[in-house]
Design an enzyme around this catalytic site. Structure first.
Site, PDB file in Angstrom:
ATOM      1  CG  ASP A 275     -51.924  50.689  15.072  1.00  0.00           C
ATOM      2  OD1 ASP A 275     -52.957  51.301  15.396  1.00  0.00           O
ATOM      3  OD2 ASP A 275     -51.668  50.353  13.908  1.00  0.00           O
ATOM      4  N   GLY A 310     -53.888  47.421  12.256  1.00  0.00           N
ATOM      5  CA  GLY A 310     -53.536  47.410  13.667  1.00  0.00           C
ATOM      6  C   GLY A 310     -52.716  46.179  13.989  1.00  0.00           C
TER       7      GLY A 310
END
Length: 388
Positions: A275, A310
């Site tokens: 991510d 993220g």
């Protein structure tokens, strides 16, 4: 024009059947031989990796950004990611577009279709659209103003499937038209994961029957587990089939929860993803995730109001973290970033060291620290290059 072969010799090689002391020969970008390297041509390269582990190149199915660049904000960032990711052992990846407008998604499709690799770089295997069909109640760092109902996306989904550029879509199956969207995407060859969701076990069963393959970043941006309302977490951990990706940085998910997921899912259903966002490989500072400003403090990436946005996690570090958090073997941890994502995408040519597969390899030392990344048999990054 064909060039000489590359012979990787003397190492312990992670093969589908286990680790074996052997040699690997790559020619014309493919693994041509596993075993003796008696026939070495004058133009061949011999790489002695004695005392090291040779593993398949890592595959990251969720990369929002890296090297200061964000795919949603600038589709041209795909080129930056392809150059940066080999520093973290990644040889193929899915550039990920978070919830955005249709213009941004079309720009990403055009960029993916027109992408031309320059030299030995990580290869984009297709796009991952994380949204816009996500739950307004589980946005994470996504933009609420850009969320869309699956039912309203039918025509655009047709564009995605016809383009051949979209490999994975994350959506919330419980939304209006969610199950139909899964069926439409799957019939067009796109893998579908559930994410940013409050789906119940019953919805998971219907979604799986429609073709749902997995769940995006388990525990994050979804309703929490409770003993009377197990929600998506309980549904996935009690299921026997769906894969679940986990961001194993110790920030997104506590190590104890990682252990719970590992013991419930097993090695064949546990998928490591980074991510990663724009700060990956960069010093602390301010960056972008789509339209949103995010801040990297040297540890985690968050919006100004503190929401995780993220990570700055390299996938090679995620492998090491998984071993540390769960006590699993290095073979199992590497499989979560190689064979499992390859299987999710239905790719037999990556994720395993077999004859005929792509010559994407990583060389690791005894502590599983990355020493070299090879794409199609050519060095894309090495520790010696970084030091110089």
């Amino acid at each position: 024009m064909s060039t000489g072969a590359t012979h990787v010799v003397g190492g312990d090689v992670l093969l589908p059947g286990g680790v074996e002391r052997t040699d690997v020969t790559v020619s014309d970008g493919r693994i041509r031989c596993i075993g003796s390297t008696a026939d070495i041509g004058t133009d061949d390269v011999v790489l002695d990796v004695s005392g090291m582990l040779v593993a398949p190149g890592l595959i990251d199915l969720q990369c929002n950004g890296a090297g200061g660049a964000d795919v949603t904000d600038d589709a041209g960032a795909i080129g930056t990611l392809s150059t940066v990711l080999p520093r973290f052992g990644v040889t193929s990846f899915l550039p990920t577009v978070v919830t955005s407008d249709a213009k941004s998604r079309r720009a990403a499709i055009e960029a993916l279709i027109g992408f031309q690799p320059h030299g030995a770089t990580a290869r984009p295997l297709g796009l991952h659209f994380e949204g816009p069909a996500i739950s307004p109640d589980h946005l994470g760092a996504h933009n609420a103003a850009l969320v869309a109902s699956p039912r309203m996306l039918s025509e655009e989904i047709e564009e995605w499937t016809q383009s051949g550029a979209v490999a994975l879509v994350t959506l919330a199956p419980e939304l209006d038209g969610g199950i139909a969207a899964i069926e439409q995407l799957c019939s067009g060859g796109v893998v579908v994961f559930a994410g940013h969701t409050s789906m119940t076990p019953g919805v998971l069963q219907r979604a799986r029957a429609a073709g749902l393959r997995g769940v995006t970043h388990l525990f994050n941006a979804m309703s929490a587990f409770a003993h009377r309302r197990p929600g998506p977490v309980g549904a996935v951990l009690a299921d026997d089939f769906v894969v679940a990706s986990v961001i194993c940085d110790g920030i997104h998910v506590d190590p104890v929860a990682v252990r719970v997921a590992w013991r419930s899912l097993g090695a064949e259903r546990f998928l490591l993803v980074s991510d990663s966002s724009a700060p990956l490989g960069q010093p602390a500072g301010c960056f972008r995730l789509g339209r949103r400003a995010v801040v990297y403090d040297g540890v985690g990436v968050r919006t100004p109001d503190g929401v995780l946005a993220g990570s700055a996690l390299g996938l090679d570090q995620a492998v090491r973290n998984l071993i540390r958090f769960t006590g699993c073997t290095s073979t199992e941890a590497l499989g979560a970033a190689t064979a499992v994502p390859a299987d999710v995408l239905g790719r037999a040519d990556i994720g395993r060291i077999t004859v005929g597969a792509r010559g994407d390899l990583i060389i690791l030392d005894e502590q599983l620290r990355l020493c070299r990344t090879m794409v199609a048999g050519v060095t894309a990054w090495s520790h010696s290059q970084a030091a110089s």
